[in-house]
Write an enzyme that holds these catalytic residues in place. Structure first.
Site, mmCIF file in Angstrom:
data_model
loop_
_atom_site.group_PDB
_atom_site.id
_atom_site.type_symbol
_atom_site.label_atom_id
_atom_site.label_comp_id
_atom_site.label_asym_id
_atom_site.label_seq_id
_atom_site.Cartn_x
_atom_site.Cartn_y
_atom_site.Cartn_z
ATOM 1 N N HIS A 87 3.444 6.637 -6.985
ATOM 2 C CA HIS A 87 2.687 7.797 -7.472
ATOM 3 C C HIS A 87 3.559 9.051 -7.384
ATOM 4 O O HIS A 87 3.556 9.900 -8.282
ATOM 5 C CB HIS A 87 1.424 7.952 -6.622
ATOM 6 C CG HIS A 87 0.325 8.708 -7.280
ATOM 7 N ND1 HIS A 87 -0.838 9.042 -6.616
ATOM 8 C CD2 HIS A 87 0.176 9.203 -8.530
ATOM 9 C CE1 HIS A 87 -1.641 9.706 -7.438
ATOM 10 N NE2 HIS A 87 -1.046 9.819 -8.601
ATOM 11 N N HIS A 93 0.833 -1.205 0.000
ATOM 12 C CA HIS A 93 0.000 0.000 0.000
ATOM 13 C C HIS A 93 0.870 1.259 0.000
ATOM 14 O O HIS A 93 0.716 2.141 -0.848
ATOM 15 C CB HIS A 93 -0.913 -0.019 1.233
ATOM 16 C CG HIS A 93 -1.793 1.183 1.374
ATOM 17 N ND1 HIS A 93 -3.129 1.174 1.049
ATOM 18 C CD2 HIS A 93 -1.531 2.451 1.805
ATOM 19 C CE1 HIS A 93 -3.649 2.376 1.263
ATOM 20 N NE2 HIS A 93 -2.693 3.163 1.739
ATOM 21 N N GLU A 94 1.791 1.333 0.955
ATOM 22 C CA GLU A 94 2.629 2.529 1.061
ATOM 23 C C GLU A 94 3.531 2.671 -0.163
ATOM 24 O O GLU A 94 3.817 3.785 -0.611
ATOM 25 C CB GLU A 94 3.455 2.508 2.350
ATOM 26 C CG GLU A 94 2.626 2.500 3.626
ATOM 27 C CD GLU A 94 1.563 3.592 3.691
ATOM 28 O OE1 GLU A 94 1.728 4.648 3.038
ATOM 29 O OE2 GLU A 94 0.544 3.395 4.368
#
Length: 697
Positions: A487, A480-481
């Site tokens: 991004h 997730h991180e």
């Protein structure tokens, strides 16, 4: 020489030649550095707002944005250390500088002279990236109080300062209340608790010169005790301490960390801020820069999702109650029993437990597997690198891309995986600096990120240091991180304010992070990132099949839990009058639970008092973003599932990965998130994939 009067050349916080010098930043250096940077940026603000200064993007950027970015980076380094290496001295230095920094950014965002310069610019003369940044800036001026006059403007500035101060104090109380708790128990008390957790708690007790085991409220200790300890009395003791942190219900001296008054004041100030800006309430203000249009739209979305999940949650609880009564002799389960019952039912139903899986997920192997996925899908290479760090357990990496001209640096990141005292809980990604075609040098600055988790650390057994073991949930958190990090780091946007995650709507920013979680459930992916800590054997396929069968175990309950938090947050911030008493906050939470929850906690539970996301973390009237973005991420991942079906290969489809990278990751905040999504999927998002992924279709 006194650090406060040291020349700038000796202060590492004023060195912007490359990466922050984390190993030599000390608390005494904070004030002189921040004061110098505030002075330089304030001077630049006066220069660009002078009547004769041209209202030109490039000239304002070169004169003002350069010193402002330096201030941002230096303060970012201080804030980061305050989160991961908290000491009384650093906390004092941070708190001394915080009002000055907040005051400056508030003043900058509300400066009507600067606002006038931006108004005078012709957006048609700007590049598309600059035009988007200009549009965001104009919106930011309005939200920053630039249209306010006289007393209202002064009051608005004070509100910003006070809210920053209160948010920091809320965060400190939550951390201190967590760190303050320690319970020393015998090996007998820990029956049922996994061996690796017992080794860690024994080592912690030994470090305190105590016998037995030291239990804390940090997740790598708290959660496994709640899931596996046979002793209901021990679970109750730990649960009560956890559920009453930073509240009036805390035991003994820990009551001094009560966050109730802070919550009351924060809500009152946010409401006042909204009224000054001409809005009904703070939820309206929060949604101005987001994808969702109104609080009513968000509330309807959450209630609809809650209704869809409710039958599944009811069945989850019925199954838990029946199992507890028939197999565990628990006819009246309490709040501290549910994690234990849940784990036992999972073991019985799927013939496996989290602890059976854990030895296969050694941190180095998981990381190598994650890197391999990223390298394959996004056509980059990840290499170990060196940089000054704040703790010996921190690792540093670089991301590169091969081009016809040679190897190109894309971005770099710090990875700080282990839980420790003085480090706030949870996991997060933060930016160190953004990608930017610098207006002062004309050179391209590459992005750098922090990836922070709170996993169990390695332990020594019989003189041999074992690698850290991760639960499958930990693996999902890491992915997730890392999605957030990608991004930020893979962006190809050259305008700082819209590169990477900057300028991305808050309720779309979780798309890339939640997207990455899906790969943790793919056999072709998982088999390459597991190796048993003792034998080196990969995860057996049969065990993976059991995990997959259990994937949506309690997904109804988990969905309702997120809906409950999100609805509480949105209702809290969308009342016609502010909810400004602890009793009223708890009453509203109870109202939401009565509507949504299928399990009720004890009356002494004080969940809001450590709800840092909304009281100290930027998610106020925005916690719904997790569920909102989950719709986007599930639909985005469905494109990879469709490609896998079409070509008979795994979901690691390079062509789809390239489209996703170009449409979403590389575009960053340079256009609205919906445009990026449609560029990738060719249509607007649908909730179908999310319900299917969670077994609620």
């Amino acid at each position: 020489m006194n650090d406060r009067t040291a020349p700038a050349t000796l202060n590492p916080l004023l060195d912007f030649s490359d990466l922050p010098l984390f190993d030599v930043i000390t608390p005494t250096l904070v004030a002189p550095a921040i004061d110098a940077l505030l002075e330089a940026t304030s001077s630049a603000l006066e220069t660009v707002t002078a009547t004769e200064f041209p209202a030109e993007w490039s000239k304002i950027s070169r004169t003002l944005d350069v010193p402002a970015e330096r201030l941002s980076r230096a303060w970012g380094a201080v804030s980061h250390l305050n989160s991961v290496a908290d000491t009384p001295e650093l906390r004092a230095a941070y708190n001394e500088a915080l009002p000055k920094v907040t005051e400056f950014w508030t003043r900058l965002g509300a400066d009507e002279r600067l606002y006038a310069k931006y108004k005078a610019m012709d957006p048609a003369s700007l590049t598309p990236e600059q035009a988007q940044a200009h549009k965001n800036a104009m919106r930011g001026f309005v939200l920053g109080g630039a249209d306010l006059q006289g007393e209202a403007k002064l009051r608005f500035a004070w509100l910003q300062e006070r809210q920053a101060e209160l948010g920091q104090k809320f965060s400190e109380n939550a951390l201190d209340a967590t760190d303050a708790f320690a319970l020393y128990v015998s090996t007998e008390d820990l029956k049922g608790v996994p061996e690796d957790v017992q080794q860690a708690t024994a080592a912690a007790a030994k470090a305190d010169d105590k016998t037995g085991h030291k239990l804390t409220l940090k997740m790598p200790c708290y959660l496994p005790v709640m899931q596996f300890a046979h002793s209901s009395a021990l679970r109750e003791k730990l649960y009560r301490a956890y559920a009453t942190r930073a509240s009036d219900q805390a035991e003994g001296d820990a009551v001094k960390f009560d966050n109730a008054a802070i919550m009351d004041e924060l809500l009152a100030l946010r409401h006042e801020e909204a009224k000054l800006l001409g809005h009904r309430h703070f939820a309206d203000v929060s949604l101005v820069p987001k994808m969702a249009e109104t609080p009513e739209q968000v509330i309807a979305f959450l209630r609809d999702l809650g209704q869809k999940a409710r039958p599944y949650a009811d069945k989850d609880v019925a199954d838990l109650r029946a199992f507890a009564a028939s197999e565990l002799g628990l006819n009246d389960p309490q709040a501290w029993d549910w994690p234990y019952i849940g784990e036992k039912l999972k073991e019985a139903r799927y013939a496996f437990s989290e602890q059976e899986v854990k030895p296969y997920f050694t941190a180095p192997k998981v990381l190598a597997g994650l890197f391999q996925i990223v390298e394959t899908l996004f056509e980059v290479a990840i290499r170990r690198d060196t940089a000054p760090v704040w703790n010996p357990g921190v690792e540093f990496y670089r991301i590169e891309r091969s081009t016809p001209e040679g190897t190109q640096l894309v971005g770099r990141f710090y990875l700080d995986p282990a839980a420790r005292t003085g480090k706030r809980g949870g996991a997060w990604m933060d930016d160190v600096r953004a990608r930017w075609l610098r207006p002062d040098t004309g050179l391209l600055q590459t992005p750098v990120a922090h990836l922070v988790c709170n996993f169990a650390d390695s332990v020594e057994v019989d003189g041999i240091k074992k690698p850290p073991l991760l639960t499958h949930d930990d693996v999902i958190t890491l992915f997730h991180e890392f999605g957030h990090g990608l991004h930020h780091m893979l962006t190809q946007v050259n305008e700082r304010d819209v590169s990477g995650i900057s300028g991305v709507e808050w309720d779309a920013v979780e798309l890339p992070s939640q997207f990455m979680e899906n790969f943790c459930w793919e056999w072709d992916v998982l088999k390459h990132m597991t190796a048993h800590v003792d034998t080196g054997e990969p995860l057996p396929r049969a065990l993976f099949d059991k995990m997959l069968a259990a994937k949506n175990y309690q997904s109804g309950l988990q969905t309702l839990r997120q809906v409950e938090f999100s609805l509480f947050d949105m209702l809290l911030h969308s009342q016609p009058e502010p909810v400004t008493s602890g009793d009223a906050i708890l009453a509203l939470q109870q109202q939401v639970r009565d509507e949504v929850a299928v399990l009720q906690p004890p009356a002494y539970s004080r969940t809001p008092h450590t709800f840092s996301h909304i009281f100290a973390g930027g998610y106020s009237a925005g916690y719904y973003s997790y569920k909102w973005a989950e719709v986007l991420s599930a639909d985005a991942y469905a494109a990879f599932e469709e490609a896998a079906q079409a070509n008979g290969h795994s979901t690691l489809d390079v062509a789809t990965g390239r489209r996703y990278r170009q449409a979403i990751l590389e575009a960053g905040g340079s256009r609205p998130a919906m445009e990026s999504f449609k560029a990738f999927r060719g249509r607007e998002p649908s909730i179908d994939a999310l319900l299917r992924h969670q077994g609620m279709a």
